[in-house]
Design an enzyme around this catalytic site. Structure first.
Site, short mmCIF file in Angstrom:
data_model
loop_
_atom_site.label_atom_id
_atom_site.label_comp_id
_atom_site.label_asym_id
_atom_site.label_seq_id
_atom_site.Cartn_x
_atom_site.Cartn_y
_atom_site.Cartn_z
CB SER A 142 -5.57 21.97 10.69
OG SER A 142 -6.22 20.80 10.96
CE1 TYR A 155 -2.03 20.23 14.33
CE2 TYR A 155 -4.47 19.73 14.44
CZ TYR A 155 -3.27 20.07 13.57
OH TYR A 155 -3.01 19.80 12.41
#
Length: 250
Positions: A142, A155
């Site tokens: 990501s 995350y």
């Protein structure tokens, strides 16, 4: 077709980017083994591929469990004879939870899927790829794996870990003819992000820093995955392919 006669495993294949990647691989001629925890989603992807004339097998998979990952890869070898491509895509989000508010349970759950799952997938795939001195591993990271402010603490930490594993494993196996790369998506419309894009105000806030002034589609991540899985990326390893509409260019 760019992936003709290739055998691919895709985790998180029941929805979003994983489903798009699996379908794109099948369209390019690959035989695809679908790892997914939610059976309904995995079966739907399997049906979609088969109805279009492709080959796919669904295996219910919890990527945080060694036995499940072993079964997933072993199924690919048993059904199709080899493993050419491993896409470690399964992931979960932490809803932008700060360090102060994150619980130990949240930490363990996110890390087990997002980071341990990638580690186990790489390790099991390499057991097959080292034998044949060839293979492509693609990990879904990501833009949160490259900087802060794109997710919550857990995350973001997990995706930084995915980038780190990708770079390290790439160095370890480069001389064996195995390419290991990561895709770093920006804001992509998936089931995981749909709630974040639910209102016009939320969508405007997310789109504001993106030079292209739009969010991406799962198929645009799938296009990047096809490139990294194909022979066209033969001299690319240990890198991160950012697909974010220019977000990080600012």
């Amino acid at each position: 077709m760019r992936l003709e006669n290739k055998v691919a495993v895709v985790t998180g294949a029941g929805s979003g980017m994983g489903r798009a990647i699996a379908i794109a691989f099948a369209k390019e001629g690959a035989k695809v083994v679908l790892g997914e925890l939610i059976e309904e989603g995995g079966r739907e992807t399997e049906r979609t591929i088969k109805e279009a004339g492709g080959q796919a097998v669904f295996v219910k998979t919890d990527v945080s469990k060694v036995a499940d990952i072993d079964k997933l890869v072993s199924t690919a070898v048993k059904e199709f004879g080899k493993l050419d491509i491993m896409v470690n895509n399964a992931g979960i989000f932490d809803n932008f939870t700060s360090c102060l508010d994150a619980s130990e349970e949240l930490y363990d759950r996110v890390m087990n899927v997002n980071l341990k799952g990638v580690f186990l997938g790489c390790k099991r795939a390499l057991q097959e790829m080292v034998k044949q001195h060839s293979g492509k591993i693609i990990n879904t990271a990501s833009i949160a794996g490259l900087n802060g402010m794109a997710g919550g603490t857990v995350y973001t930490a997990s995706k930084h870990g995915v980038v780190g594993i990708t770079r390290q494993v790439a160095c370890e196996v480069a001389s064996l003819g195995i390419n290991v790369n990561a895709i770093c998506p920006g804001a992509i419309v998936t089931g995981m992000t749909r709630d974040l894009l639910g209102s016009p105000e939320q969508q405007e806030a997310i789109v504001a820093p993106i030079p292209m002034k739009r969010v991406g589609q799962p198929e645009e991540i799938a296009d990047a995955a096809v490139f990294l899985a194909s022979d066209e990326s033969s001299y690319i390893t240990g890198t991160t392919l950012v697909v974010d509409g220019g977000w990080r260019a600012k």
